[in-house]
Write a protein that holds these residues in place. Structure first.
Motif, PDB file in Angstrom:
ATOM      1  N   THR A   1      -3.657  97.916 -22.417  1.00 38.94           N
ATOM      2  CA  THR A   1      -3.632  96.995 -21.453  1.00 38.94           C
ATOM      3  C   THR A   1      -4.301  95.478 -22.022  1.00 38.94           C
ATOM      4  OG1 THR A   1      -6.083  97.145 -20.321  1.00 38.94           O
ATOM      5  CG2 THR A   1      -3.461  98.645 -19.541  1.00 38.94           C
TER       6      THR A   1
ATOM      7  N   PRO B   1       7.577  95.388 -17.082  1.00 35.65           N
ATOM      8  CA  PRO B   1       6.418  95.395 -18.845  1.00 35.65           C
ATOM      9  C   PRO B   1       8.149  96.269 -19.153  1.00 35.65           C
ATOM     10  CG  PRO B   1       6.281  96.852 -17.271  1.00 35.65           C
ATOM     11  CD  PRO B   1       6.717  95.917 -16.025  1.00 35.65           C
ATOM     12  N   GLU B   2       7.266  96.119 -20.933  1.00 32.04           N
ATOM     13  CA  GLU B   2       8.547  97.041 -21.611  1.00 32.04           C
ATOM     14  C   GLU B   2       7.631  98.557 -22.084  1.00 32.04           C
ATOM     15  OE1 GLU B   2       6.830  94.720 -25.030  1.00 32.04           O
ATOM     16  OE2 GLU B   2       6.507  93.511 -23.285  1.00 32.04           O
ATOM     17  N   HIS B   3       6.530  98.447 -22.034  1.00 34.27           N
ATOM     18  CA  HIS B   3       6.148 100.117 -21.707  1.00 34.27           C
ATOM     19  C   HIS B   3       5.397 100.230 -20.658  1.00 34.27           C
ATOM     20  CE1 HIS B   3       7.410 100.341 -25.962  1.00 34.27           C
ATOM     21  NE2 HIS B   3       7.313  98.955 -26.896  1.00 34.27           N
TER      22      HIS B   3
ATOM     23  N   LEU C   1      -8.928 105.315 -15.152  1.00 32.70           N
ATOM     24  CA  LEU C   1      -7.933 105.081 -15.453  1.00 32.70           C
ATOM     25  C   LEU C   1      -7.555 103.708 -14.316  1.00 32.70           C
ATOM     26  CD1 LEU C   1      -5.574 106.334 -17.766  1.00 32.70           C
ATOM     27  CD2 LEU C   1      -4.312 104.894 -15.025  1.00 32.70           C
TER      28      LEU C   1
ATOM     29  N   CYS D   1       3.785 102.962 -20.123  1.00 32.31           N
ATOM     30  CA  CYS D   1       2.808 103.795 -19.742  1.00 32.31           C
ATOM     31  C   CYS D   1       1.688 102.996 -20.202  1.00 32.31           C
ATOM     32  CB  CYS D   1       3.389 105.142 -20.473  1.00 32.31           C
ATOM     33  SG  CYS D   1       3.570 105.093 -22.194  1.00 32.31           S
ATOM     34  N   GLU D   2       1.735 101.819 -21.552  1.00 29.99           N
ATOM     35  CA  GLU D   2       1.246 101.225 -21.481  1.00 29.99           C
ATOM     36  C   GLU D   2      -0.164 100.211 -20.959  1.00 29.99           C
ATOM     37  OE1 GLU D   2       0.735  97.920 -25.490  1.00 29.99           O
ATOM     38  OE2 GLU D   2       2.609  99.437 -25.650  1.00 29.99           O
ATOM     39  N   GLU D   3       1.025  99.546 -19.721  1.00 28.50           N
ATOM     40  CA  GLU D   3       0.720  99.235 -18.805  1.00 28.50           C
ATOM     41  C   GLU D   3      -0.138  99.751 -17.961  1.00 28.50           C
ATOM     42  OE1 GLU D   3       0.673  95.146 -17.130  1.00 28.50           O
ATOM     43  OE2 GLU D   3       0.137  96.098 -19.030  1.00 28.50           O
ATOM     44  N   TRP D   4       0.465 100.899 -17.237  1.00 29.82           N
ATOM     45  CA  TRP D   4      -0.159 101.115 -16.305  1.00 29.82           C
ATOM     46  C   TRP D   4      -0.704 103.119 -16.777  1.00 29.82           C
ATOM     47  CZ3 TRP D   4       5.116  99.848 -14.313  1.00 29.82           C
ATOM     48  CH2 TRP D   4       5.134  98.355 -14.360  1.00 29.82           C
ATOM     49  N   GLY D   5      -0.513 104.328 -17.599  1.00 33.07           N
ATOM     50  CA  GLY D   5      -1.352 104.510 -17.957  1.00 33.07           C
ATOM     51  C   GLY D   5       0.073 105.721 -18.252  1.00 33.07           C
ATOM     52  N   ALA D   6      -0.532 107.069 -19.116  1.00 33.46           N
ATOM     53  CA  ALA D   6       0.751 107.728 -19.312  1.00 33.46           C
ATOM     54  C   ALA D   6       1.221 108.541 -17.672  1.00 33.46           C
ATOM     55  CB  ALA D   6       0.569 108.661 -20.512  1.00 33.46           C
TER      56      ALA D   6
ATOM     57  N   VAL E   1       1.765 107.516 -25.205  1.00 34.87           N
ATOM     58  CA  VAL E   1       1.369 106.064 -25.062  1.00 34.87           C
ATOM     59  C   VAL E   1       2.015 106.492 -26.763  1.00 34.87           C
ATOM     60  CG1 VAL E   1      -0.996 105.416 -25.646  1.00 34.87           C
ATOM     61  CG2 VAL E   1       0.450 106.722 -23.938  1.00 34.87           C
TER      62      VAL E   1
ATOM     63  N   ARG F   1      -1.271  94.068 -24.943  1.00 29.71           N
ATOM     64  CA  ARG F   1      -0.278  93.845 -23.795  1.00 29.71           C
ATOM     65  C   ARG F   1      -0.479  92.375 -23.138  1.00 29.71           C
ATOM     66  NH1 ARG F   1       3.945  93.202 -20.505  1.00 29.71           N
ATOM     67  NH2 ARG F   1       3.223  93.110 -18.879  1.00 29.71           N
TER      68      ARG F   1
ATOM     69  N   PHE G   1       3.101 114.043 -22.154  1.00 34.72           N
ATOM     70  CA  PHE G   1       2.303 112.424 -21.994  1.00 34.72           C
ATOM     71  C   PHE G   1       1.728 111.833 -22.702  1.00 34.72           C
ATOM     72  CE2 PHE G   1       1.991 115.547 -17.694  1.00 34.72           C
ATOM     73  CZ  PHE G   1       3.054 114.420 -17.336  1.00 34.72           C
TER      74      PHE G   1
END
Lengths: 483, 483
Positions: free
Chosen positions: A19, B472-474, A324, B476-481, A98, A22, A94
């Motif tokens: 994060t 956001p693009e990803h 998390l 899972c990258e932003e909020w966790g998988a 990532v 980003r 999952f």
């Protein structure tokens, strides 16, 4: 090309590092993200996700075994290999999300696979995992997001890898172990210990200090110990006499919570005694930062900045809130601040929320219980032993305590054990963050019959203890039977 | 002693009547509470409580049957007599709490067991159930809280009591029926139809109009039909050709949702086609109230007063919000207003909330969907088919749609089908009642991995559709998988 110049170097590609990356790029910074792998985040690889998957299997077994209460007769047999296969397959799925994002970053040249070490305030040497010669990265600012690793208490350090398991290994097992000693009654120890026991693994949980996980309200802790000990060979406090690796496992001699001295054998030992932050090997001694006697800098919990420097720390390594959703928040702000350094912002933290996904679940919301001594407050209580919907579902056990401020009834904190607590904890965390008064909460809708009505009972109790209302003679007449 | 003079007469000792009684007495009024019985409230005797008990058994059977997904192998057999025994025993326990409160009221002389009928504006004749001569009650004001009863559509009215079941009878069965036709896909029809099917009863659900319960968002209704039809012989619309009572049950010929004409036999028929308010026999024609062509007065939904009269109406009979928690609110306010008449207050209503306890659950929160055409709004969506925690639990299906106002992002309404919706519906109902903005909701804590993260996905979608944030693009990258 060597040294590489970037605006922001980020050490660690876990939740906080990702994060941060980003947010730093979104603010126009060039970024190097340095991590030796394995990729996929602690949460997805060895934390929240595989543990919840194991718990889902354990819950399926437990519910199937206890269906007779409802007139449903069952037989249950557990196929340990299939249990672990689902855990691994879903976990890989999952973590795969990532890993694909990481792969894109590698292709773009943002990710540098390797270990970073400060040469001085602005230069990092990266020891590359592919055997290529070390790189030097020169960065305007740096985010440290190196995460944490399982802690192994001294008595267990001599055990071989055949016996000793941490969360790095346990989800890799091809089958359930024959028996398991769990060291620690924190979230990891309790979640995995109960899950293993429910999956038919002979399990003992040994801890020190007499507390269950993060609970710090005495009555809730006592209730948790009472409930979990009905089902588990759980010893919130014990005295350890001897740990010895033997053929096919470990032999342990201890005096248990009831004062009996026992010698037991287990096939495996799982560490559930907490995690330690990854501060080692960063070369912080080569920077101008002031370090404490453990070699760690002091991190501002609001800006994530170290002193007034260009170095920021986010996620588990910071140790403020190793969860998390907090790591994601910290990474975002650290990335923003690293990109905009020396212009640094704080951000309001979310209302603290911790959940343990045992059955019953446990949660704490808002201020820590001992901190409440600073505020004039009262505590409203509900016993879920007699709550309507909980009884309907055969899950009528537990207790919720909600603290509210004297004079206004503003909700401050809650400590909870009981059915569906993960959901009611969100409801209370949102209310507390919104500075809701107990009277406002009681004006909100409570459907019938729901677990939330137990929360209402605690709120009503709080309201009358604060003298903000009278207590009714017949709650069932006032609010419906079985609320 | 005859006539009896009281400040407030309350007709009906159900949920609304009981809260009206308490509130009227708390405001200093003398009260006569008139009801012929049976006592114990619709909710506890034949509504919310026994239906949830039957659902709990059905869920136990269903989960046990589907544990193989997790590596847990089971056999399941259902003992219908024990299923019904638990339903009845627990139901009696819940209703017993109310019955004990009623008994106290009878001892105190507040409860008059009998049927009330207006002789004129202020006098009620009570036809007593114990055979004693009729009483006359003279009251300063009156609360009508006579509740509702099951509706039987015309084609089924000729069926004998051996075959025809309503919620008044179904929970009295000593054993599960061999087969069941459910008429209506409202809350009662869907909850009990699915529960019976999961308990091994061959069940068909026939409805008209193509809607599931109270859903009025087209995409959510379509998703509900798709999901429930995977499991149930459910026909949200059908054409009924013939209903005939035959030996041991009923024979029904109908053209089903797929256009096939079928003739089926069922041992029993359950009415799930709604409830009708109990306006009959009250003698309202003897009062000065203006009645419509069905003989009903118009009730103010905020004060519960009829015109400017001393007569108030609360609970199911009023038909505004026939739900326990709303009936309790209406009774409280009607009791207050009856005691303080002619000084009459309105009270802010709670945010509308309706929940259907099927699996997956269904809920609607806030404004009705068609009403949204009056407000400039956008709709944020999440598909629970790919939501992390839902997938972990093997409950990954459903959809949540959340409406927010253009310009501010104030949350307005939600329509939901999916896992644990009863809990997330409370979270959203509380947020909507608090006039929360989408940005404020997104600043609240979301733990990981939880079902609530699906709500966050819908909120993020809403926020970006309102142009209040970028996407956001990803994720899972932003909020966790697996969020």
């Amino acid at each position: 090309m060597n040294p590489i110049d970037v605006d922001v170097a980020i050490i660690g590609a876990g939740t906080a590092g990702l994060t941060a990356r980003r947010q730093a790029e979104a603010n126009g910074a060039t970024v190097a993200l340095i991590d030796p792998g394995p990729y996929g985040t602690t949460c997805a690889r060895v934390g929240c996700m595989p543990s919840k998957l194991l718990i889902a299997a354990a819950e399926a077994a437990h519910r199937a075994r206890h269906a007779a209460l409802f007139g449903v007769d069952t037989t249950v047999s557990i196929d340990g290999r299939r249990v672990m296969q689902r855990v691994q397959a879903e976990r890989d799925r999952f973590a795969g999300f990532v890993q694909r994002a990481i792969e894109e970053l590698r292709t773009r040249g943002v990710l540098i696979p390797g270990r970073a070490r400060f040469l001085d305030d602005h230069r990092l040497e990266v020891d590359r995992v592919d055997g290529a010669p070390p790189l030097v990265v020169r960065a305007g600012s740096v985010v440290i997001a190196t995460g944490s690793r399982p802690f192994v208490p001294p008595p267990y350090r001599g055990l071989s890898r055949d016996v000793l398991l941490t969360t790095d290994e346990i989800f890799e097992l091809p089958d359930l172990p024959d028996s398991l000693l769990v060291v620690g009654a924190g979230v990891i120890g309790m979640e995995l210990g109960q899950a293993m026991a429910r999956l038919g693994v002979r399990t003992t949980i040994l801890s020190l200090g007499g507390r269950i996980a993060f609970i710090d309200s005495e009555p809730v802790n006592a209730e948790a110990i009472r409930i979990f000990r009905q089902e588990l060979d759980l010893h919130p406090h014990h005295e350890l006499h001897e740990v010895e690796e033997v053929d096919g496992g470990v032999s342990v001699r201890f005096t248990d919570f009831d004062g009996r001295t026992r010698t037991e054998r287990y096939a495996r030992v799982l560490m559930g005694a907490g995690r330690v932050p990854n501060w080692e090997g960063l070369g912080l001694e080569n920077t101008r930062l002031t370090l404490d006697d453990r070699g760690r800098p002091e991190v501002n919990p609001y800006t994530h900045q170290v002193e007034d420097s260009h170095i920021f720390v986010a996620g588990d390594v910071a140790g403020h809130r190793p969860l998390l959703h907090e790591a994601a928040d910290e990474g975002r702000l650290a990335g923003l601040n690293a990109a905009r350094y020396p212009h640094v912002l704080a951000e309001p933290r979310k209302t603290p929320l911790s959940i343990m996904f045992t059955d019953p679940q446990v949660a704490v919301v808002g201020d820590r219980w001992p901190d409440l001594s600073c505020a004039d407050h009262r505590v409203g209580v509900v016993d879920y032993g007699d709550q309507g919907r909980a009884r309907v579902m055969g899950e009528n056990r537990g207790m919720v305590r909600i603290a509210g401020a004297a004079g206004t009834g503003q909700l401050i904190a809650a400590q909870m054990i009981g059915p569906r607590v993960e959901h009611t904890a969100h409801l209370l965390a949102w209310a507390i963050q919104g500075r809701m008064l107990v009277s406002e909460a009681l004006d909100r809708p409570f459907y019938h019959p729901v677990i939330e009505e137990g929360i209402r009972t605690a709120l009503r109790d709080l309201q009358s203890k604060l003298h903000l209302s009278y207590k009714p003679e017949h709650p069932c007449e006032e609010w419906g039977a079985g609320t």
